[in-house]
Enzyme design. Structure first.
Site, PDB file in Angstrom:
ATOM      1  CG  ASP A 262       1.843   2.527  -1.403  1.00 12.35           C
ATOM      2  OD1 ASP A 262       1.131   1.161  -1.170  1.00 12.35           O
ATOM      3  OD2 ASP A 262       1.758   3.071  -0.077  1.00 12.35           O
TER       4      ASP A 262
HETATM    5  C1  GLC Z   1      -1.066   3.227   1.576  1.00 13.64           C
HETATM    6  C2  GLC Z   1      -1.868   1.870   0.449  1.00 13.64           C
HETATM    7  C3  GLC Z   1      -1.669   2.877  -0.518  1.00 13.64           C
HETATM    8  C4  GLC Z   1      -2.213   4.307  -0.250  1.00 13.64           C
HETATM    9  C5  GLC Z   1      -1.099   5.276   0.623  1.00 13.64           C
HETATM   10  C6  GLC Z   1      -1.337   6.558   1.100  1.00 13.64           C
HETATM   11  O1  GLC Z   1      -0.342   2.851   2.448  1.00 13.64           O
HETATM   12  O2  GLC Z   1      -0.805   0.858   0.127  1.00 13.64           O
HETATM   13  O3  GLC Z   1      -2.834   2.181  -1.930  1.00 13.64           O
HETATM   14  O4  GLC Z   1      -3.056   5.184  -1.303  1.00 13.64           O
HETATM   15  O5  GLC Z   1      -0.313   3.965   1.639  1.00 13.64           O
HETATM   16  O6  GLC Z   1      -2.730   5.416   1.657  1.00 13.64           O
END
Ligand code: GLC
Length: 732
Positions: A262
């Site tokens: 993430d």
């Molecule tokens: C965010 C979220 C994740 C998302 C990623 C890209 O922090 O936790 O679910 O896909 O970043 O935006």
């Protein structure tokens, strides 16, 4: 994928890896955030040198094409980029939030919605979405419950598979297919106290029997990528958790796609306190099994030195990069890089899909004196009141990056159209936002007093749920409860339509309205969907995918709980008001309940009313015993005893009375949407095999265990229509 394709792909991967430099390999493991339509020299150079493998959040077509041309034509090996984006519940045409989609209990509808989203996203040059999010959520304080499919592993598993197949389509190389990314691996929904990013402590048994199941369903459905969770799982953050990323995902499940972190969660390993430096974070993540780093540079900055120091082997790097190259090959990115994106779906068909999804997401929670459906012919005046009645942005919900609020049709607009010029529609917003605390409700009350019915649209603005947007108090925010009560005092029949990103605690408004329709955040076509249900053009068929607590103090509250050694029963519950002063300390209760709140949910999992009524009878189990290799068929009759044709979601629950570890009092094992006309009956049957009864027991091995089982069929998890059978080990 055919075996030949697979073998050809593997040969291609091996050949590429042999030719790639270490810097190019580490580049493939690095994902950058897009520069909002700009191609800076620095970014162009990064792509040209092959030191970036993916870009997220770049949705400008010409920019994508420029970057892709550099990657495929100017870099040394021409490996295409993969462009990713959060396409969570629609791209341009926003569908209901995933929690609302789960309330449809209709995987076909969910799959169609994902297919639409994929086509719209692919038309904008994207090849990868960071969805479905399948975190089991038992805590509505947690803002990301909005993105989840709720509390049940079986329902979440069915929805996960549907969404994966919708995004990736029958042929992932097709121009309108995008790679799915199942997230957040794993256990994120158990964030303590409902605060996002918080600690999770989940015993392996619970992790396997509850939280991992929808992820496994996604693997079985062919999901191409995983995303790790921000959270610390039992002391080891998921981003560097070898048990998750290698033992379970690769060795047990045989997953061969790739895993992305993430956002910057590799470097956050030091913030967790798992490591001291970014270099150690990169070491922990890459050796645990993380393939690609999202929006961070720990890999780019340190992997090369780790390899040179002999702490990370080239073979480990090759394994990580091979997973990434495999997905790019399976998506046919090299060919797609040379062809223009597909055309977007027709807006009319997009709206029809979004409306269908919204209609099926609506859950009727109350309908006293059959105030619904509205009889339009009998109406002269309707009051439409509340901050959610005419707000095309707020009804879309969280994670709508590319959604276009101008495409929304609000409830007010749909009601005005549906009621026609002959009905006086008085609209009063009443509160500027759902959080507004000060307002005079005189105008709203006046409109209600003059109306035949008052339609209240209240709930949560979209910003009050989603990532990091958690609430400790999940009542209707602001002065909305006061607004509902003020309208109640007018004496006009009142229908509340609640739009929210989570279950709210409704105890303080439930008795103030005649009817209550839960709409979640219903997306672009929420207005027409709600209007069609209010007018009876559609009968509500939604069922709750998550329990609704009476008060936040009950959380976590979920239907598939354990029995405990002292389960509460109606007879054992004592209310605080009934306690005599100085009552003997051990004089009552001694079971698992509260003195001050009914221990049951306000609305249970699987609950939802219809404009008709359904009767269940004659449950049958095909045999009193079943061998491990056999099966039993559980059936019951369901009849439409009401006045209108309607769909009922027939649910099958099972209880394993005794296990090597304690088992839930009920578990959803099957469901089916059944359409019945008034007076019609159908026999609905479900087949159970030992695999359906298998669970991870004390030895963490998945197996069914012999013994007695209870089964139920009904329209809610509280169904009492019960059968039973024994599972036995075959006689040797
Ligand atoms: C965010 C979220 C994740 C998302 C990623 C890209 O922090 O936790 O679910 O896909 O970043 O935006």
């Amino acid at each position: 994928m055919s075996r030949e394709t697979n073998e050809a792909t593997e040969r291609q991967i091996r050949s590429l890896l042999q030719r790639m430099t270490l810097a190019e390999k580490i580049g493939q493991m690095t994902q950058l955030n897009g520069d909002e339509g700009r191609v800076s020299d620095a970014l162009a150079d990064r792509v040209r040198s092959g030191t970036v493998g993916s870009i997220l959040n770049e949705v400008d077509g010409p920019t994508q094409q420029a970057l892709q041309r550099i990657a495929t034509e100017e870099s040394r090996l021409g490996i295409p980029l993969i462009f990713g984006r959060d396409v969570i519940h629609g791209f341009r045409t926003i569908l209901p939030i995933p929690l609302g989609q789960a309330a449809s209990w209709n995987p076909q509808t969910v799959r169609e919605g994902a297919r639409l989203a994929a086509a719209e996203a692919a038309a904008s040059g994207l090849q990868w979405t960071f969805a479905p999010m399948v975190d089991i959520a038992r805590d509505p304080r947690w803002g990301r419950v909005a993105e989840s499919f709720g509390e049940d592993p079986h329902l979440a598993s069915v929805m996960a598979a549907a969404m994966v197949k919708g995004f990736q389509g029958p042929d992932p190389t097709a121009p309108d297919a995008i790679a799915a990314c199942v997230k957040h691996f794993a256990g994120y929904g158990a964030s303590e106290s409902g605060k996002d990013y918080n600690t999770t402590n989940i015993p392996e048994n619970e992790l396997r029997n509850v939280y991992l199941r929808p992820f496994k369903a996604a693997v079985d459905a062919g999901v191409m990528t995983f995303m790790t969770s921000f959270s610390d799982l039992d002391g080891v953050p998921a981003t560097a958790n070898a048990f998750l990323l290698t033992t379970v995902l690769r060795k047990e499940w045989g997953f061969d796609g790739f895993v992305v972190s993430d956002w910057d969660s590799v470097r956050q390993l030091a913030v967790h306190g798992m490591t001291e430096t970014d270099r150690e974070s990169a070491f922990e993540a890459v050796t645990a099994g993380l393939d690609m780093e999202m929006a961070g540079d720990a890999y780019l900055s340190h992997l090369s030195a780790l390899v040179e120091a002999g702490r990370v082997t080239v073979a480990q790097i090759d394994e990580r990069v091979g997973n990434i190259l495999r997905v790019k090959a399976r998506l046919g990115l090299s060919d797609r890089a040379r062809t223009p994106p597909c055309s977007p779906p027709e807006p009319a068909s997009a709206r029809a899909i979004a409306k269908r999804a919204a209609v099926e997401s609506l859950v009727l929670l109350r309908n006293d004196h059959r105030v619904l459906p509205l009889d339009r012919a009998a109406l002269d005046s309707v009051a439409v009141i509340g901050p959610m009645a005419d707000d095309g942005y707020e009804q879309l919900g969280t994670w709508i990056f590319d959604g276009d609020p101008a495409r929304s049709v609000t409830p007010l607009a749909a009601l005005v159209e549906g009621l026609g010029p002959g009905v006086d529609v008085r609209y009063v917003r009443g509160l500027e936002t759902t959080r507004s605390r000060t307002a005079t409700f005189d105008e709203a009350a006046t409109a209600a007093e003059a109306a035949d019915v008052a339609l209240l649209f209240v709930g949560e603005e979209s910003i009050l749920s989603g990532e990091a947007h958690c609430r400790a108090d999940i009542d209707l925010p602001g002065a909305q409860v006061e607004l509902v009560r003020r309208i109640r005092r007018t004496g006009t029949p009142t229908v509340a339509v609640i739009m929210a990103g989570r279950p709210l605690t409704l105890t303080n408004v439930f008795d103030e309205v005649d009817a209550l329709l839960y709409a979640w955040h219903p997306g672009a076509m929420g207005g027409p969907a709600i209007a069609d249900v209010l007018f009876g053009i559609e009968s509500p068929s939604g069922k709750l995918p998550i329990s609704f607590p009476r008060v936040a103090g009950q959380i976590p509250i979920y239907y598939n709980h354990k029995n405990t050694g002292r389960p509460a029963s109606p007879g054992s519950v004592v209310s605080i008001e009934s306690i005599e002063s100085r009552a003997p300390q051990t004089s009552f209760g001694m079971t698992s309940f509260y003195l001050d709140v009914d221990p049951t949910p306000l609305f249970p999992f699987g609950y939802g009313l219809s404009y008709s009524s359904f009767e269940y009878a004659d449950i049958e189990v095909s045999a009193p015993q079943m061998d491990m290799a056999g099966s039993v068929t559980v059936s019951a009759s369901v009849s439409n005893s009401g006045p209108v044709a309607a769909v009922e979601v027939v649910q099958l629950y099972v209880r394993d009375l005794v296990g090597s570890t304690t088992r839930p009092v009920k578990e959803l094992k099957g469901f089916r949407r059944v359409e019945l006309s008034p007076g019609q009956s159908k026999r609905v049957a479900f087949v159970l095999t030992a695999d359906d009864l298998a669970f991870y027991g004390r030895n963490q091995r998945r197996a069914a265990e012999p013994g007695e089982f209870h089964v139920w069929i009904g329209g809610c998890s509280t169904t009492e229509l019960r059968g039973e059978f024994r599972l036995r080990v075959e006689d040797r």
